[in-house]
Design an enzyme around this catalytic site. Structure first.
Site, PDB file in Angstrom:
ATOM      1  N   HIS A 143      65.049 -37.267  86.386  1.00  0.00           N
ATOM      2  CA  HIS A 143      64.866 -36.104  87.259  1.00  0.00           C
ATOM      3  C   HIS A 143      63.379 -35.901  87.548  1.00  0.00           C
ATOM      4  O   HIS A 143      62.970 -35.733  88.705  1.00  0.00           O
ATOM      5  CB  HIS A 143      65.467 -34.882  86.554  1.00  0.00           C
ATOM      6  CG  HIS A 143      65.252 -33.570  87.235  1.00  0.00           C
ATOM      7  ND1 HIS A 143      66.277 -32.859  87.821  1.00  0.00           N
ATOM      8  CD2 HIS A 143      64.136 -32.811  87.404  1.00  0.00           C
ATOM      9  CE1 HIS A 143      65.802 -31.725  88.322  1.00  0.00           C
ATOM     10  NE2 HIS A 143      64.495 -31.672  88.081  1.00  0.00           N
ATOM     11  N   GLU A 144      62.554 -35.929  86.517  1.00  0.00           N
ATOM     12  CA  GLU A 144      61.115 -35.698  86.688  1.00  0.00           C
ATOM     13  C   GLU A 144      60.439 -36.866  87.406  1.00  0.00           C
ATOM     14  O   GLU A 144      59.524 -36.655  88.219  1.00  0.00           O
ATOM     15  CB  GLU A 144      60.453 -35.443  85.329  1.00  0.00           C
ATOM     16  CG  GLU A 144      61.000 -34.249  84.569  1.00  0.00           C
ATOM     17  CD  GLU A 144      60.958 -32.953  85.377  1.00  0.00           C
ATOM     18  OE1 GLU A 144      60.021 -32.781  86.188  1.00  0.00           O
ATOM     19  OE2 GLU A 144      61.871 -32.117  85.213  1.00  0.00           O
ATOM     20  N   HIS A 147      60.943 -36.375  90.994  1.00  0.00           N
ATOM     21  CA  HIS A 147      59.949 -35.455  91.556  1.00  0.00           C
ATOM     22  C   HIS A 147      58.658 -36.204  91.886  1.00  0.00           C
ATOM     23  O   HIS A 147      58.053 -35.984  92.942  1.00  0.00           O
ATOM     24  CB  HIS A 147      59.640 -34.342  90.547  1.00  0.00           C
ATOM     25  CG  HIS A 147      60.640 -33.232  90.513  1.00  0.00           C
ATOM     26  ND1 HIS A 147      61.158 -32.641  91.645  1.00  0.00           N
ATOM     27  CD2 HIS A 147      61.192 -32.571  89.456  1.00  0.00           C
ATOM     28  CE1 HIS A 147      62.001 -31.682  91.300  1.00  0.00           C
ATOM     29  NE2 HIS A 147      62.039 -31.618  89.975  1.00  0.00           N
ATOM     30  N   GLU A 194      65.097 -29.403  93.641  1.00  0.00           N
ATOM     31  CA  GLU A 194      65.728 -29.566  92.333  1.00  0.00           C
ATOM     32  C   GLU A 194      67.040 -30.326  92.448  1.00  0.00           C
ATOM     33  O   GLU A 194      67.375 -31.154  91.594  1.00  0.00           O
ATOM     34  CB  GLU A 194      65.972 -28.192  91.692  1.00  0.00           C
ATOM     35  CG  GLU A 194      64.727 -27.542  91.135  1.00  0.00           C
ATOM     36  CD  GLU A 194      64.085 -28.378  90.044  1.00  0.00           C
ATOM     37  OE1 GLU A 194      64.815 -28.896  89.166  1.00  0.00           O
ATOM     38  OE2 GLU A 194      62.858 -28.520  90.070  1.00  0.00           O
TER      39      GLU A 194
END
Length: 380
Positions: A143-144, A147, A194
């Protein structure tokens, strides 16, 4: 680990199970349409990133880097080696050439973030490390990394800057309203980003159940034996469809100040994407490549974003969204629908209507009605 064992900085990652690697993947492949349209537009603005990177002196970025370096544990082969393996593996799967530094920060609150203007850095808290198992943590790190690949860190830092600016100009009525309008729009983008990063986490972990477990734990803590994925998703459906227009308004008010969607909503959105044709095509090796990012049309991206919002409204079970969809579709009896939506000023039954509330047409006996021309009337 990924399906290709790889060696970096002298450390070999041994795959625990086979997972697909997305060589040359563009972040457009997993970005939510609303997130993608904003990013495509910003990337088209020549020098946009450079301008805000110059502003980094006005932001606490340097201070944050020094803070994490001095008062957190930097992930490496020597410290939190298993997290370091996951980080490098996530970068390998998403083909992110430069592995961002990652820190573990002492904080019982489960959290993770990707920040920074010049170079993204990833921070995870001890609360998160202790809460999640290996596969759940793999999805979070993915997930990060998502980003970082999308460049969200730059625009998130801009949001931080503008939020702080709004506080400083709060005493200027028009100035505060203008900045807060921008902040509200950025928060909406932030929430969509997100959802994009959740998709990136699924591409890295390639285990939907693990992603779901992680979201459940963020909502309910480390009591997995007391929770159920299907029941958790049922909460999301009840949240969307339940209540009346008053609840719809409260949902909006509860959501506006948030930078993250609610956890059940994230779970439902991720499951829907995992079952989509787009996801299956990606797993089959068909996805946008970053070498074609420069050819992306801003107008096409905005059309896709608008279509996504329109589809959300059309398919939503939320009472307000259903009302909006009905109005857009030309449905009649707007006043009655609004009254019913707010739990009636409860809808009155025909027997409760007084004669003075009835129109002259309603008071005309059936046999005295004028003859019809054969054109069917509108039905509610």
């Amino acid at each position: 680990m990924s399906d290709d064992s790889h060696e970096q900085n002298g450390h070999e990652n041994v795959p625990s199970r086979q997972r697909r690697r997305f060589e040359g993947i563009s972040s457009r492949a997993y970005e939510h349409p609303a997130d993608r349209s904003a990013l495509v537009a910003l990337r088209k603005l020549s020098g946009f990133d450079t301008v805000f990177k110059v502003l980094s002196g006005l932001l606490p970025e340097r201070s944050l880097r020094l803070l994490f370096l001095s008062d957190s544990v930097r992930v490496s082969d020597a410290q939190f080696a298993h997290l370091n393996d996951m980080l490098r593996d996530a970068c390998h799967i998403l083909d992110l050439e430069k592995v961002p530094p990652m820190y573990v920060n002492q904080d019982p609150q489960p959290n993770a973030m990707c920040i920074g203007l010049d170079e993204p850095i990833i921070v995870v808290t001890t609360g998160l490390v202790e809460l999640l198992d290996e596969e759940e943590m793999r999805a979070v790190i993915g997930h990060e990394v998502g980003h970082a690949l999308s460049g969200h860190a730059v625009y998130r830092t801009i949001l931080l800057f503008l939020t702080n600016l709004a506080l400083r100009v709060a005493w200027i009525p028009l100035g505060n309203l203008a900045v807060m309008a921008i902040v509200t729009a950025l928060r909406e983008w932030f929430r969509k980003s997100e959802l994009s990063a959740d998709r990136a986490g699924l591409l890295v972990g390639q285990d939907l159940r693990a992603s779901m477990r992680g979201l459940m734990k963020l909502a309910g803590g480390n009591h997995l034996h007391e929770m159920n994925v299907d029941a958790f998703l049922a909460q999301a459906e009840e949240y969307e469809a339940g209540g009346d227009l008053r609840d719809s308004v409260l949902k909006i008010l509860n959501t506006l100040p948030r930078t993250h969607p609610f956890t059940t909503v994230r779970a439902a959105e991720l499951k829907k994407w995992a079952e989509s044709r787009d996801y299956q095509r990606m797993m089959d090796g068909h996805y946008p490549r970053r070498d074609a990012d420069g050819d992306t049309s801003v107008s096409d991206s905005f059309r896709q974003s608008a279509a996504s919002y329109a589809s959300d409204v059309k398919n939503s079970k939320d009472p307000l969204m259903k009302l909006v969809s009905d109005i857009a579709g030309g449905a009649g009896d707007l006043g009655g629908r609004v009254r019913r939506g707010f739990g009636g000023f409860a809808a009155t039954s025909p027997k409760d209507e007084s004669p003075k509330d009835q129109s002259p047409k309603d008071q005309t006996p059936p046999q005295e009605q004028p003859p019809q021309d054969g054109t069917p009337g509108d039905e509610d």
